[in-house]
Scaffold this active site. Structure first.
Site, PDB file in Angstrom:
ATOM      1  N   TYR A 140       0.712  -1.003   0.056  1.00  0.00           N
ATOM      2  CA  TYR A 140       0.293   0.085   0.084  1.00  0.00           C
ATOM      3  C   TYR A 140       0.623   1.293  -0.008  1.00  0.00           C
ATOM      4  CZ  TYR A 140      -4.058  -2.897   1.250  1.00  0.00           C
ATOM      5  OH  TYR A 140      -5.065  -3.909   1.260  1.00  0.00           O
ATOM      6  N   LYS A 190       3.129 -15.126   3.481  1.00  0.00           N
ATOM      7  CA  LYS A 190       3.158 -16.000   2.345  1.00  0.00           C
ATOM      8  C   LYS A 190       4.713 -16.487   1.856  1.00  0.00           C
ATOM      9  CE  LYS A 190       0.649 -17.860  -1.082  1.00  0.00           C
ATOM     10  NZ  LYS A 190      -0.114 -19.036  -1.002  1.00  0.00           N
ATOM     11  N   ASP A 222      -3.393 -17.701   3.207  1.00  0.00           N
ATOM     12  CA  ASP A 222      -4.314 -18.677   2.690  1.00  0.00           C
ATOM     13  C   ASP A 222      -4.984 -19.664   3.533  1.00  0.00           C
ATOM     14  OD1 ASP A 222      -1.990 -19.733   2.150  1.00  0.00           O
ATOM     15  OD2 ASP A 222      -2.445 -20.836   0.382  1.00  0.00           O
ATOM     16  N   ASP A 246      -5.442  -6.088   6.255  1.00  0.00           N
ATOM     17  CA  ASP A 246      -6.515  -5.454   5.832  1.00  0.00           C
ATOM     18  C   ASP A 246      -7.535  -6.491   5.665  1.00  0.00           C
ATOM     19  OD1 ASP A 246      -8.187  -3.544   4.783  1.00  0.00           O
ATOM     20  OD2 ASP A 246      -7.117  -3.143   3.067  1.00  0.00           O
ATOM     21  N   ASP A 250     -10.638  -7.586   8.296  1.00  0.00           N
ATOM     22  CA  ASP A 250     -12.289  -7.558   7.917  1.00  0.00           C
ATOM     23  C   ASP A 250     -12.967  -8.924   7.823  1.00  0.00           C
ATOM     24  OD1 ASP A 250     -12.343  -4.799   7.351  1.00  0.00           O
ATOM     25  OD2 ASP A 250     -13.115  -5.218   5.276  1.00  0.00           O
TER      26      ASP A 250
END
Ligand code: NAD
Length: 355
Positions: A140, A190, A222, A246, A250
Site C-alpha cells: 500500500y 506467504k 491462505d 487489511d 475484515d
C-alpha cells in the site's frame, strides 16, 4: 487529569457515531475525575468540499498537539471517482498514518457474550482475538507505476517492500500484546511465494527465541483465511503485514456479527495514537439515526487502555456496552426479529446511563 483529543468526525455516519463516543467520554470524565478538551479537525470528503483537498495543510500538526485522535470515518460515493489524490478521501487516511508514524493497527475481534447467537459459525470456544496489522509499509505504500507497453497494452505495478526494521517493530508489538493476553502469537505470511514474507519469517523466528514464553506459529495467509472461518477460537494474537491484515481483519470482524461493533487502534512509538471504528462512512444509512455507535464507543475504551493507561475506565465502557446488550437492546444492524431496536442516539444514551 486533562486530555486533549483531536476529533476527526469525517463523513457519512462519522459525525453521528463520534458524537455518541464523545458523550461517553464526558460521562467517564465525570465518573473518574478527568477532563477532555476537544479539537475538531477537518479531513476526508467534507474537507474536499470545504478546502479542496481531503488532507488539509496542517492536519498532522494539529493532531500532534493532542494526546489522542478519535476518527469517525471518511469517504463516500460523492468523492469516489477523482484521479487527483488530493481529492480522494482515502489519501487522507494513508497520509495521517504515515505522518503520525502509526505503524501498528490493533483490531480486536471479540464475540460479545450477549451476541453469541449472531456469530454465523459454530464455535464452542468463543472468539476473542486481536489482529496486529502493519500499517505503514508493504504494497500500500510501495512505488506504483502505470505505463504503456508496445505489445501488451497498458501495464501497472505496485511494489511490495519490507525492511527488517519495519518487521521487527511490528513483530515486537505482536509478542508484547500476546504476553498481555493469552500468550499465543500466530504470524501470517506467504513465505512459500514472496521474498518479503521470507524476510518476515526470518525476523519473526529471531524474535520468537527472545519471547520464548509466547507460543508461536507461522501460518500461510491462505490457510489463515480458512482457519478464521473453520475455528476462530484457536487464535489469540495474529500479526501480519499491511495488505494481508487489511483483508483478514475484515474477515475476522464479520465472524463476530456486525461491523458496527468493532473498534481499532493505530499506534506508533510516540503519541498521539489514532482510534476509530473499523467500519466506513456507511452512506446508505447516514443521517438517519440508524448507525450503531458501539464500535466508536469501544474505540474510546481502546484509547483509554493504550494511549492513557486507564484500564479501569476502559473496562467501565466495555462493561456498560455488554450490560446494554444483555438487556436486549439492539441497533438495526444487530437486531433479530422481535428485538427492541433503537437508533444511534438512544443506544448512546443507554450506554451512558450504565456508567
Ligand atoms: P461501510 O463500512 O461504510 O458499510 C458497509 C455496510 O455496513 C453498509 O451496509 C453499512 O450500512 C453497514 N454499516 C457500517 N457501519 C455501520 C454501523 N456503525 N452501524 C450499522 N451499519 C453499519 O463500508 P463501504 O460501504 O464499503 O464504504 C463506504 C465508504 O466508507 C467508502 O467511501 C469507503 O471508502 C469508506 N471507508 C472508510 C473507512 C475509514 O474511514 N477508515 C473504512 C472503510 C470504508
Amino acid at each position: 487529569m486533562n486530555y486533549k483529543i483531536a476529533l476527526i468526525k469525517g463523513d457519512g455516519i462519522g459525525p453521528e457515531v463520534v458524537g455518541e463516543a464523545v458523550k461517553v467520554m464526558d460521562a467517564i470524565g465525570e465518573k473518574f475525575g478527568h477532563t477532555f478538551e476537544y479539537t475538531d479537525i477537518l479531513m476526508g470528503g467534507c474537507a474536499i468540499d470545504e478546502v479542496g483537498r481531503s488532507y488539509p495543510e496542517g492536519t498532522a500538526e494539529k493532531c500532534r498537539a493532542c494526546d489522542a485522535v478519535l476518527l469517525g470515518a471518511v469517504g463516500g460515493p460523492r468523492w469516489g471517482h477523482s484521479t487527483d489524490p488530493d481529492k480522494r478521501p482515502e489519501t487522507a487516511l494513508l497520509s495521517i498514518r504515515r505522518d503520525l508514524g502509526l505503524y501498528a493497527n490493533l483490531r480486536p475481534a471479540a464475540l460479545r457474550p450477549a451476541l453469541a447467537e449472531s456469530c454465523p459459525l459454530k464455535n464452542d470456544k468463543g472468539i476473542d482475538l486481536m489482529i496486529v496489522r502493519e500499517l505503514t509499509g508493504g504494497v500500500y505504500f510501495g512505488k506504483r507505476d502505470r505505463y504503456q507497453t508496445e505489445d501488451r497494452g497498458e501495464e501497472a505495478s505496485d511494489l511490495m517492500a519490507y525492511s527488517e526494521k519495519e518487521i521487527e517493530r511490528i513483530g515486537r508489538r505482536g509478542f508484547e500484546l500476546a504476553r498481555l493476553r493469552g500468550k499465543k502469537l500466530a504470524s501470517v505470511d506467504k513465505a512459500n511465494v514472496l521474498e518479503t514474507s521470507r524476510l518476515w519469517r526470518q525476523v519473526m523466528h529471531r524474535l520468537a527465541e527472545e519471547y520464548s514464553d509466547v507460543e508461536y506459529e507461522d501460518v500461510l495467509v491462505d490457510n489463515a483465511a480458512m482457519q478464521l472461518v473453520r475455528d476462530p477460537g484457536q487464535f489469540d494474537v495474529v500479526v501480519t503485514e499491511n495488505m494481508f491484515g487489511d483483508i483478514l481483519s475484515d474477515e475476522a470482524s464479520m465472524i463476530t456479527g456486525s461491523i458496527g461493533l468493532l473498534p481499532s487502534a493505530s499506534i506508533g512509538d510516540a503519541a498521539p495514537g489514532l482510534y476509530e471504528p473499523i467500519h466506513g462512512s456507511a452512506p446508505d444509512i447516514a443521517g438517519q439515526d440508524k448507525a450503531n455507535p458501539i464500535a466508536a464507543i469501544l474505540s474510546v475504551a481502546m484509547m483509554f487502555r493504550y494511549s492513557f493507561d486507564l484500564p479501569a475506565e476502559a473496562r467501565a465502557i466495555e462493561t456498560a456496552v455488554d450490560a446494554v446488550l444483555n438487556e436486549g437492546w439492539r441497533t438495526a444492524d444487530i437486531a433479530k426479529p422481535g428485538d427492541a431496536v433503537v437508533g444511534t442516539l438512544k443506544m448512546g444514551e443507554l450506554i451512558r446511563a450504565k456508567l
